[in-house]
Design a protein around this motif. Structure first.
Motif, mmCIF file in Angstrom:
data_model
loop_
_atom_site.group_PDB
_atom_site.id
_atom_site.type_symbol
_atom_site.label_atom_id
_atom_site.label_comp_id
_atom_site.label_asym_id
_atom_site.label_seq_id
_atom_site.Cartn_x
_atom_site.Cartn_y
_atom_site.Cartn_z
ATOM 1 N N ARG A 103 60.408 -41.845 54.649
ATOM 2 C CA ARG A 103 61.370 -40.768 54.753
ATOM 3 C C ARG A 103 62.254 -40.850 53.530
ATOM 4 N NH1 ARG A 103 63.457 -40.012 60.944
ATOM 5 N NH2 ARG A 103 61.497 -39.270 61.746
ATOM 6 N N ALA A 104 62.726 -39.727 53.097
ATOM 7 C CA ALA A 104 63.614 -39.678 51.950
ATOM 8 C C ALA A 104 64.977 -39.211 52.411
ATOM 9 C CB ALA A 104 63.063 -38.720 50.893
ATOM 10 N N ALA A 105 66.015 -39.830 51.931
ATOM 11 C CA ALA A 105 67.369 -39.448 52.292
ATOM 12 C C ALA A 105 68.018 -38.762 51.112
ATOM 13 C CB ALA A 105 68.191 -40.664 52.687
ATOM 14 N N ALA A 106 68.814 -37.777 51.416
ATOM 15 C CA ALA A 106 69.528 -37.087 50.350
ATOM 16 C C ALA A 106 70.867 -36.620 50.856
ATOM 17 C CB ALA A 106 68.727 -35.896 49.851
ATOM 18 N N LEU A 107 71.876 -36.746 50.021
ATOM 19 C CA LEU A 107 73.189 -36.209 50.343
ATOM 20 C C LEU A 107 73.196 -34.751 49.936
ATOM 21 C CD1 LEU A 107 75.342 -39.155 49.018
ATOM 22 C CD2 LEU A 107 74.801 -38.631 51.381
ATOM 23 N N PRO A 108 74.123 -33.960 50.495
ATOM 24 C CA PRO A 108 74.201 -32.567 50.064
ATOM 25 C C PRO A 108 74.353 -32.494 48.551
ATOM 26 C CG PRO A 108 75.684 -32.985 51.895
ATOM 27 C CD PRO A 108 75.121 -34.310 51.463
ATOM 28 N N GLY A 124 65.101 -50.930 65.888
ATOM 29 C CA GLY A 124 65.737 -50.776 64.601
ATOM 30 C C GLY A 124 64.882 -50.066 63.574
ATOM 31 N N ASN A 125 63.711 -49.602 63.950
ATOM 32 C CA ASN A 125 62.849 -48.887 63.015
ATOM 33 C C ASN A 125 63.498 -47.557 62.671
ATOM 34 O OD1 ASN A 125 60.657 -46.828 62.424
ATOM 35 N ND2 ASN A 125 59.542 -48.745 62.207
ATOM 36 N N VAL A 126 63.533 -47.227 61.397
ATOM 37 C CA VAL A 126 64.172 -45.994 60.947
ATOM 38 C C VAL A 126 63.566 -44.768 61.628
ATOM 39 C CG1 VAL A 126 62.752 -45.591 58.918
ATOM 40 C CG2 VAL A 126 65.137 -44.909 58.898
ATOM 41 N N MET A 127 62.299 -44.841 62.003
ATOM 42 C CA MET A 127 61.632 -43.723 62.666
ATOM 43 C C MET A 127 62.125 -43.518 64.099
ATOM 44 S SD MET A 127 59.485 -42.557 60.329
ATOM 45 C CE MET A 127 58.053 -41.799 61.068
ATOM 46 N N SER A 128 62.868 -44.497 64.642
ATOM 47 C CA SER A 128 63.346 -44.366 66.017
ATOM 48 C C SER A 128 64.767 -43.806 66.100
ATOM 49 C CB SER A 128 63.266 -45.717 66.742
ATOM 50 O OG SER A 128 64.201 -46.631 66.201
ATOM 51 N N THR A 181 62.941 -49.504 55.814
ATOM 52 C CA THR A 181 62.058 -49.488 56.977
ATOM 53 C C THR A 181 62.827 -49.685 58.272
ATOM 54 O OG1 THR A 181 61.620 -51.847 56.705
ATOM 55 C CG2 THR A 181 60.026 -50.316 55.742
ATOM 56 N N ASP A 182 63.848 -50.509 58.244
ATOM 57 C CA ASP A 182 64.601 -50.814 59.459
ATOM 58 C C ASP A 182 66.085 -50.559 59.246
ATOM 59 O OD1 ASP A 182 62.512 -51.818 61.199
ATOM 60 O OD2 ASP A 182 62.396 -53.530 59.841
ATOM 61 N N VAL A 183 66.723 -50.196 60.329
ATOM 62 C CA VAL A 183 68.172 -50.042 60.341
ATOM 63 C C VAL A 183 68.681 -50.726 61.604
ATOM 64 C CG1 VAL A 183 68.205 -47.874 59.061
ATOM 65 C CG2 VAL A 183 68.088 -47.823 61.548
ATOM 66 N N GLU A 184 69.894 -51.172 61.550
ATOM 67 C CA GLU A 184 70.504 -51.735 62.748
ATOM 68 C C GLU A 184 71.220 -50.608 63.474
ATOM 69 O OE1 GLU A 184 73.652 -55.153 64.235
ATOM 70 O OE2 GLU A 184 73.145 -55.011 62.109
ATOM 71 N N ILE A 185 70.723 -50.247 64.637
ATOM 72 C CA ILE A 185 71.356 -49.203 65.441
ATOM 73 C C ILE A 185 72.500 -49.852 66.198
ATOM 74 C CG2 ILE A 185 71.039 -47.502 67.263
ATOM 75 C CD1 ILE A 185 68.051 -47.413 66.412
ATOM 76 N N LEU A 186 73.697 -49.316 66.002
ATOM 77 C CA LEU A 186 74.909 -49.882 66.580
ATOM 78 C C LEU A 186 75.415 -49.025 67.738
ATOM 79 C CD1 LEU A 186 76.735 -50.494 63.188
ATOM 80 C CD2 LEU A 186 75.504 -52.204 64.547
ATOM 81 N N GLU A 187 76.133 -49.646 68.650
ATOM 82 C CA GLU A 187 76.885 -48.882 69.639
ATOM 83 C C GLU A 187 77.985 -48.168 68.864
ATOM 84 O OE1 GLU A 187 76.383 -48.557 72.938
ATOM 85 O OE2 GLU A 187 74.586 -49.796 72.762
ATOM 86 N N CYS A 188 78.251 -46.932 69.197
ATOM 87 C CA CYS A 188 79.286 -46.207 68.450
ATOM 88 C C CYS A 188 80.670 -46.807 68.663
ATOM 89 C CB CYS A 188 79.251 -44.725 68.806
ATOM 90 S SG CYS A 188 77.779 -43.898 68.156
ATOM 91 N N SER A 189 80.838 -47.609 69.706
ATOM 92 C CA SER A 189 82.113 -48.296 69.926
ATOM 93 C C SER A 189 82.293 -49.461 68.941
ATOM 94 C CB SER A 189 82.205 -48.803 71.364
ATOM 95 O OG SER A 189 81.133 -49.697 71.639
ATOM 96 N N LEU A 230 66.138 -41.904 48.573
ATOM 97 C CA LEU A 230 65.521 -43.177 48.837
ATOM 98 C C LEU A 230 64.301 -42.932 49.688
ATOM 99 C CD1 LEU A 230 66.297 -44.481 51.961
ATOM 100 C CD2 LEU A 230 68.508 -44.085 50.922
ATOM 101 N N LEU A 231 63.419 -43.891 49.710
ATOM 102 C CA LEU A 231 62.198 -43.762 50.480
ATOM 103 C C LEU A 231 62.284 -44.635 51.709
ATOM 104 C CD1 LEU A 231 59.623 -44.002 47.588
ATOM 105 C CD2 LEU A 231 60.524 -41.948 48.680
ATOM 106 N N VAL A 232 61.754 -44.137 52.792
ATOM 107 C CA VAL A 232 61.720 -44.883 54.031
ATOM 108 C C VAL A 232 60.270 -45.019 54.440
ATOM 109 C CG1 VAL A 232 62.484 -44.925 56.411
ATOM 110 C CG2 VAL A 232 63.959 -43.961 54.657
ATOM 111 N N VAL A 233 59.852 -46.241 54.699
ATOM 112 C CA VAL A 233 58.469 -46.511 55.024
ATOM 113 C C VAL A 233 58.319 -46.705 56.527
ATOM 114 C CG1 VAL A 233 56.539 -48.088 54.639
ATOM 115 C CG2 VAL A 233 58.192 -47.657 52.811
#
Length: 143
Positions: free
Chosen positions: A2-7, A25-29, A47-55, A14-17
């Motif tokens: 996946r590619a990310a872009a700001l307005p 924590g997979n970026v696809m989730s 490839t991975d991100v840490e999904i956090l509680e919004c709190s 960036l590329l996301v695999v």
């Protein structure tokens, strides 16, 4: 990928695999309502991100998703433009003020040609970003 872009004001990419096995924590989730740190989206490939509680302290929040159509990948620019247009429209509904009047910014996380073709990835994510870490959701923030 996946590619990310700001307005267009602050464009970057960036590329996301995608990974074969989707962990929490997979970026696809990622999906609307997930909070995370922008630093997880930095680098040439993600490839991975840490999904956090919004709190918990965070500086990014997924606020909407855009589903792209078509069998053939339309190109990075076309995907980015469609995602940014849809995210801008969804922004006011989520935050409570039009994007042009807001102090908040967003970025997009979109399918690359590789993920479009190999993982049937047709979803871009709209991600709110803030300069200073915060606790809680930005839904209805009116800022």
């Amino acid at each position: 990928m996946r590619a990310a872009a700001l307005p267009s004001v602050v464009a970057t990419a960036l590329l996301v695999v995608p990974l074969a096995a989707c962990g929490s924590g997979n970026v696809m989730s990622l999906e609307p309502g997930d909070c995370l740190d922008q630093s997880d989206l930095e680098g040439a490939q993600v490839t991975d991100v840490e999904i956090l509680e919004c709190s918990e302290e965070h500086d990014a929040e997924v606020f909407a998703e855009v589903t792209h159509s078509g069998e053939e990948f339309p190109g990075n620019d076309a995907v980015k433009q469609e995602a940014e247009a849809e995210c801008t429209t969804s922004f006011e509904e989520f935050v409570g003020v039009p994007y042009a009047e807001s102090e908040l910014t967003f970025s997009t996380l979109s399918p690359s040609q590789e993920s479009w073709e190999s993982a049937d990835d047709r979803t871009s994510l709209c991600i709110l970003t803030v300069d200073q870490p915060m606790n809680g959701s930005l839904e209805g923030a009116n800022r």
